[in-house]
Design an enzyme around this catalytic site. Structure first.
Site, PDB file in Angstrom:
ATOM      1  NE  ARG A 236       4.762  10.290  -4.259  1.00 19.32           N
ATOM      2  CZ  ARG A 236       3.611  10.351  -3.590  1.00 19.32           C
ATOM      3  NH1 ARG A 236       3.613  10.457  -2.292  1.00 19.32           N
ATOM      4  NH2 ARG A 236       2.458  10.309  -4.220  1.00 19.32           N
TER       5      ARG A 236
ATOM      6  CG  ASP B 151      -4.265   0.083   1.444  1.00 17.05           C
ATOM      7  OD1 ASP B 151      -4.237   0.845   0.464  1.00 17.05           O
ATOM      8  OD2 ASP B 151      -3.925   0.452   2.594  1.00 17.05           O
TER       9      ASP B 151
ATOM     10  CB  SER C  21      -0.942  -0.043   1.187  1.00 18.04           C
ATOM     11  OG  SER C  21      -1.665  -1.235   1.106  1.00 18.04           O
TER      12      SER C  21
HETATM   13  C1  GLC Z   1      -0.750   5.848   1.847  1.00 16.11           C
HETATM   14  C2  GLC Z   1      -0.230   5.068   0.637  1.00 16.11           C
HETATM   15  C3  GLC Z   1      -1.374   4.479  -0.148  1.00 16.11           C
HETATM   16  C4  GLC Z   1      -2.301   3.675   0.769  1.00 16.11           C
HETATM   17  C5  GLC Z   1      -2.738   4.530   1.967  1.00 16.11           C
HETATM   18  C6  GLC Z   1      -3.584   3.733   2.951  1.00 16.11           C
HETATM   19  O1  GLC Z   1      -1.460   6.942   1.399  1.00 16.11           O
HETATM   20  O2  GLC Z   1       0.550   5.918  -0.179  1.00 16.11           O
HETATM   21  O3  GLC Z   1      -0.898   3.639  -1.170  1.00 16.11           O
HETATM   22  O4  GLC Z   1      -3.421   3.249   0.053  1.00 16.11           O
HETATM   23  O5  GLC Z   1      -1.602   5.017   2.641  1.00 16.11           O
HETATM   24  O6  GLC Z   1      -2.893   2.628   3.448  1.00 16.11           O
END
Ligand code: GLC
Length: 478
Positions: A179, A217, A164
């Site tokens: 990143r 996620d 995620s």
């Molecule tokens: C951060 C991550 C994203 C993820 C979110 C919730 O924003 O960059 O990819 O979906 O956290 O976990």
């Protein structure tokens, strides 16, 4: 002077109730000014939402914008008929979850899962250590469950990898980390495709597993919930981070126009934690500015840093430091070392403070003593409680601007927005505050259970969602 512990006190029915004690002018004026500082009235939420819609559009354009709007390569809504056994893993903030998901093919699924605690230094370890840790956990899981896994010669167990963080995806089994977010900072991963990194670590241990899908996620949440509830149009995470995914019509995605895709829909992982990195509309306070400038990635994830899990306790700590230095709280404290320790307070701090049901706020007293080693007077606790309410309320209210913007962008009048994450599931009153804010934005003026766009608890995104996406990916590659 701190007061003696009180053994008994009456119950406070609800939070947000005015205190029954007379407060000193300095406490009273601090409560007032902090309430004003964190206020998010309906007109501000509407302005944020309108700007949000434009930013979503920019993210889909060829030129791009702050919000990445990453195509997730899930090109169809699940039918509910997807079937079979899949492995799924989810690299979360504090643990690695490994599951075997059995999709029933009739909108049902069963999950067998294990959780492995992440080593404490995981956020800053080396890339090879991260992936070999994951491979070792999978090896243990396969060994423990070998009696129910299909391990016949030559068969590879398909795996959906929930990772995620913002990854650019050219295909479902591909993802270059743009990143790190949420405090992770592992060298040698940004700019690389994480799928072969994991696959190599699995091959090293000779595990019969093939990574068939890389999943955010939010996309997992969207798909898992759509599998069981066809009214689902969004998958949202309110946890350590904040983000949303939805299905966009391919003809509305200019940046994919040159690919001549045959599919009608594409799941988009918005990565809208990056909304307003240009600081045009979000009402940032000096505390948000400090959090940003002292984070590993200043200037990034502006929206997320103002509202979600990882940052809520820290905002409160920074405000309390100011209040202490202004002589408003902890006046006689001998040792304020902990108060000055960044990130010593996680989300459970404001959550526990808001949950205190007692009139004399005795739980607040306990929590502050336990985590900061500080004693509090009754009126200090009133101030700390009010601060937690302001920070918690702002978090919930700002976070729904993402939902409202997606609904406006897709012109959705009625749908379910499936939500998951610690803040959504556990933070006191988050659900009610979020629903109220959505009502403020759309002006429905309806009780929560009659809202046309309803935020509902999601199905297991990183288990079932990852498995369904892996199933869709395998089906499409045949
Ligand atoms: C951060 C991550 C994203 C993820 C979110 C919730 O924003 O960059 O990819 O979906 O956290 O976990």
């Amino acid at each position: 002077m701190a007061e003696p512990d009180q053994i008994e006190s009456t119950r406070r029915i609800q939070t947000n109730q005015p205190s029954s004690i007379v407060l000193s002018p300095s406490i009273e004026s601090s409560i007032k000014s902090l309430k004003a500082l964190f206020l998010t009235p309906p007109e501000i939420l509407r302005a944020i939402t309108d700007h949000f819609v434009n930013e979503l559009l920019k993210g889909l354009s060829v030129k791009g914008g702050n919000i990445p709007m990453i195509p997730g390569w899930v090109t169809e809504y699940p039918t509910g008929k997807e079937k079979g056994d899949y492995l799924a893993i989810d690299l979360g903030g504090t643990n690695l979850r490994v599951c075997l998901v059995k999709l029933g093919g009739d909108r049902t699924f069963d999950t067998i899962q294990s959780k492995f605690g992440l080593p404490l230094d995981i956020r800053t370890t080396e890339a090879s250590k991260l992936f070999s840790f994951i491979a070792n956990c999978l090896s243990q899981f396969v060994e423990e469950n070998k009696h129910i896994l299909d391990l016949k010669d030559g068969h590879k167990l398909p795996l959906g990898f929930t990772f995620s963080y913002p990854c650019s995806q050219k295909a479902i089994n591909h993802g270059v980390l743009q990143r790190w977010t949420k405090g992770y900072d592992i060298k040698g991963v940004e700019g690389h495709d994480v799928v072969p990194m994991l696959q190599d670590a699995l091959n090293e241990l000779e595990l019969p597993i093939e990574v068939v899908a890389l999943i955010n996620d939010t996309t997992g949440t969207l798909v898992a919930s759509a599998y069981t509830d066809p009214k689902t149009e969004m998958g949202l995470i309110f946890g350590t981070g904040c983000n949303g995914a939805y299905f966009e019509r391919v003809d509305q995605i200019p940046k994919l126009a040159d690919q001549n895709l045959k599919c009608e829909y594409m799941a988009i992982n918005c990565e809208y934690g990056a909304f307003d990195n240009e600081h045009k509309v979000l009402p940032r306070t000096k505390y948000d500015i400090i959090i940003d400038s002292e984070s590993p990635r200043p200037g990034q994830q502006a929206f997320e840093k103002m509202i979600l899990g990882y940052y809520l306790g820290e905002v409160m700590r920074l405000v309390m430091v100011d209040l202490h230095e202004e002589g408003v709280i902890f006046k006689d404290a001998k040792d304020t070392k902990k108060l000055y320790e960044p990130y010593i307070l996680d989300t459970s701090f404001p959550a526990r403070i808001e949950e205190d049901p007692f009139e004399n706020l005795s739980d607040v007293q306990e929590v502050v003593r336990e985590l900061l080693g500080l004693e509090t007077t009754r009126e200090e606790r009133e101030l700390i409680r009010s601060l937690a309410e302001s920070v918690g309320e702002r978090s919930a209210r700002l976070s729904v601007c993402g939902i409202a913007a997606l609904a406006k962008k897709r012109n959705l009048k009625e749908c379910h927005a499936a939500a998951d994450g610690l803040v959504y599931n556990k933070y006191p009153q988050f659900k009610e505050r979020a629903a109220k804010a959505l009502d403020d934005i759309f002006g429905w003026n309806l009780p929560m259970d009659q809202h046309p766009i309803k935020i509902v608890a999601a199905e297991d995104g990183s288990g079932a969602g990852a498995a369904i996406i892996a199933a869709l990916a395998q089906h499409n590659s045949k």
